[in-house]
Write a protein that holds these residues in place. Sequence first.
Motif, PDB file in Angstrom:
ATOM      1  N   ALA A 117       0.818  -1.211   0.000  1.00 61.60           N
ATOM      2  CA  ALA A 117       0.000   0.000   0.000  1.00 61.60           C
ATOM      3  C   ALA A 117       0.857   1.268   0.000  1.00 61.60           C
ATOM      4  CB  ALA A 117      -0.927   0.004   1.216  1.00 61.60           C
ATOM      5  N   ILE A 118       2.084   1.150   0.476  1.00 61.68           N
ATOM      6  CA  ILE A 118       2.942   2.338   0.547  1.00 61.68           C
ATOM      7  C   ILE A 118       4.211   2.197  -0.297  1.00 61.68           C
ATOM      8  CG2 ILE A 118       2.146   2.920   2.865  1.00 61.68           C
ATOM      9  CD1 ILE A 118       4.831   1.776   3.918  1.00 61.68           C
ATOM     10  N   GLU A 119       4.454   1.012  -0.843  1.00 59.84           N
ATOM     11  CA  GLU A 119       5.725   0.756  -1.528  1.00 59.84           C
ATOM     12  C   GLU A 119       5.977   1.732  -2.674  1.00 59.84           C
ATOM     13  OE1 GLU A 119       8.181  -2.912  -3.688  1.00 59.84           O
ATOM     14  OE2 GLU A 119       6.144  -3.243  -2.918  1.00 59.84           O
ATOM     15  N   GLU A 120       4.970   1.982  -3.493  1.00 54.54           N
ATOM     16  CA  GLU A 120       5.160   2.850  -4.652  1.00 54.54           C
ATOM     17  C   GLU A 120       5.525   4.270  -4.230  1.00 54.54           C
ATOM     18  OE1 GLU A 120       5.650   3.847  -8.570  1.00 54.54           O
ATOM     19  OE2 GLU A 120       5.325   1.848  -7.716  1.00 54.54           O
ATOM     20  N   THR A 121       4.865   4.771  -3.201  1.00 51.83           N
ATOM     21  CA  THR A 121       5.145   6.125  -2.719  1.00 51.83           C
ATOM     22  C   THR A 121       6.531   6.216  -2.096  1.00 51.83           C
ATOM     23  OG1 THR A 121       2.803   6.563  -2.309  1.00 51.83           O
ATOM     24  CG2 THR A 121       4.396   7.943  -1.150  1.00 51.83           C
ATOM     25  N   VAL A 122       6.865   5.245  -1.262  1.00 54.72           N
ATOM     26  CA  VAL A 122       8.157   5.256  -0.566  1.00 54.72           C
ATOM     27  C   VAL A 122       9.309   5.132  -1.557  1.00 54.72           C
ATOM     28  CG1 VAL A 122       9.624   4.007   1.067  1.00 54.72           C
ATOM     29  CG2 VAL A 122       7.192   4.337   1.579  1.00 54.72           C
ATOM     30  N   GLU A 123       9.161   4.228  -2.521  1.00 54.48           N
ATOM     31  CA  GLU A 123      10.256   3.965  -3.455  1.00 54.48           C
ATOM     32  C   GLU A 123      10.285   4.944  -4.627  1.00 54.48           C
ATOM     33  OE1 GLU A 123      10.156  -0.133  -4.605  1.00 54.48           O
ATOM     34  OE2 GLU A 123      10.723  -0.833  -2.599  1.00 54.48           O
ATOM     35  N   GLY A 124       9.266   5.773  -4.747  1.00 53.06           N
ATOM     36  CA  GLY A 124       9.205   6.701  -5.875  1.00 53.06           C
ATOM     37  C   GLY A 124       9.612   8.117  -5.537  1.00 53.06           C
ATOM     38  N   THR A 125       9.999   8.368  -4.280  1.00 55.24           N
ATOM     39  CA  THR A 125      10.356   9.714  -3.873  1.00 55.24           C
ATOM     40  C   THR A 125      11.633   9.705  -3.029  1.00 55.24           C
ATOM     41  OG1 THR A 125       8.960   9.531  -1.900  1.00 55.24           O
ATOM     42  CG2 THR A 125       7.966  10.519  -3.862  1.00 55.24           C
ATOM     43  N   ILE A 126      12.305  10.850  -3.000  1.00 61.01           N
ATOM     44  CA  ILE A 126      13.457  11.065  -2.128  1.00 61.01           C
ATOM     45  C   ILE A 126      13.183  12.304  -1.295  1.00 61.01           C
ATOM     46  CG2 ILE A 126      15.919  11.587  -1.969  1.00 61.01           C
ATOM     47  CD1 ILE A 126      16.287  10.292  -4.707  1.00 61.01           C
ATOM     48  N   ASN A 127      13.170  12.137   0.006  1.00 59.12           N
ATOM     49  CA  ASN A 127      13.004  13.272   0.916  1.00 59.12           C
ATOM     50  C   ASN A 127      14.403  13.818   1.215  1.00 59.12           C
ATOM     51  OD1 ASN A 127      12.592  15.059   3.020  1.00 59.12           O
ATOM     52  ND2 ASN A 127      11.052  13.776   4.044  1.00 59.12           N
ATOM     53  N   LYS A 128      14.795  14.844   0.498  1.00 60.87           N
ATOM     54  CA  LYS A 128      16.174  15.344   0.602  1.00 60.87           C
ATOM     55  C   LYS A 128      16.479  15.890   1.996  1.00 60.87           C
ATOM     56  CE  LYS A 128      16.898  16.306  -4.280  1.00 60.87           C
ATOM     57  NZ  LYS A 128      17.314  17.307  -5.302  1.00 60.87           N
ATOM     58  N   SER A 129      15.451  16.332   2.717  1.00 61.66           N
ATOM     59  CA  SER A 129      15.687  16.852   4.056  1.00 61.66           C
ATOM     60  C   SER A 129      16.173  15.746   5.003  1.00 61.66           C
ATOM     61  CB  SER A 129      14.413  17.483   4.628  1.00 61.66           C
ATOM     62  OG  SER A 129      13.407  16.501   4.831  1.00 61.66           O
ATOM     63  N   ILE A 130      15.832  14.494   4.681  1.00 61.86           N
ATOM     64  CA  ILE A 130      16.291  13.363   5.481  1.00 61.86           C
ATOM     65  C   ILE A 130      17.727  13.009   5.147  1.00 61.86           C
ATOM     66  CG2 ILE A 130      15.980  10.882   5.913  1.00 61.86           C
ATOM     67  CD1 ILE A 130      13.811  12.496   7.204  1.00 61.86           C
ATOM     68  N   TRP A 131      18.016  12.889   3.861  1.00 61.45           N
ATOM     69  CA  TRP A 131      19.290  12.325   3.426  1.00 61.45           C
ATOM     70  C   TRP A 131      20.404  13.356   3.270  1.00 61.45           C
ATOM     71  CZ3 TRP A 131      19.094   7.223   3.780  1.00 61.45           C
ATOM     72  CH2 TRP A 131      17.841   6.614   3.675  1.00 61.45           C
ATOM     73  N   SER A 132      20.062  14.636   3.249  1.00 61.73           N
ATOM     74  CA  SER A 132      21.077  15.671   3.033  1.00 61.73           C
ATOM     75  C   SER A 132      21.697  16.164   4.324  1.00 61.73           C
ATOM     76  CB  SER A 132      20.453  16.872   2.293  1.00 61.73           C
ATOM     77  OG  SER A 132      20.003  16.493   1.019  1.00 61.73           O
ATOM     78  N   ARG A 133      21.105  15.842   5.461  1.00 62.56           N
ATOM     79  CA  ARG A 133      21.585  16.384   6.735  1.00 62.56           C
ATOM     80  C   ARG A 133      22.836  15.664   7.208  1.00 62.56           C
ATOM     81  NH1 ARG A 133      16.625  16.476  10.719  1.00 62.56           N
ATOM     82  NH2 ARG A 133      15.506  15.157   9.275  1.00 62.56           N
TER      83      ARG A 133
END
Length: 255
Positions: free
Chosen positions: A239-255
Amino acid sequence: MKQLQIILSALICLTQVACSQSISTRPMEWPEASDDSQVFVHTGYATLYNRETMIPDWVAWELTADEVNPPEKLRGEELFRFDPNTKGKRTAYREDYRNNDGWQRGHMAPKADMRWSTEAYEESFYMSNICPQNGTLNSGDWANTESLARRMATRYGSVYVVCGPIIGTNRYGTLGEHKVVIPDAFFKAMLLKAGGRWQSIAMVLPNESTHHEPDYYWCTVNELESLIVMDLFPALDDAIEETVEGTINKSIWSR
């Protein structure tokens, strides 16, 4: 994104794998694999070793904050050697990596992630966890992806990591007497839960002597899956796989 498109268009993956365990029992970090695949499970990581290419198809592990910062950082013998699971079967030799072309024994699951256990540390030197890797990449941009995983594990408690080679057109050929395949590139994908929500990122790094900022290599997990023809993190809720795997939250990974 333009740089990513250049990288992706230059690579053709010929490998497709799947997982024998059901989704309900498969570790979160394991990709999908076929019923006849034999995954080698070690103290700190799991690997799907390919006896034809003599490098892993993928290596996966969960890295926790406690493992990044154990009470005592341990280490053991740093000896590249056979994975016991490959005994009597076709495998790479450490001698295959003795060359003058800059190819190093590149860890997929890094030894620095295994300092919480002497056994895990020593097992990271199994040849089933090793690929021919450009020396500059190994100590530079690839090492930066490893540091990112450790930062994320420390900050959010744990991170699921899967990585491996991309054979592509095999433009670099093979290495050593036993003809260990040299990848065209490497992939890595990470998954974590932040604020109660799953977040993911993927990256593709050419196996060459270059240096770029980390986000140069970033792509979504969906984009990576299309390139390597592999289902990553199949244990995620559909139910969430497509949304999770289709986006990058840069605020999470850039810090």
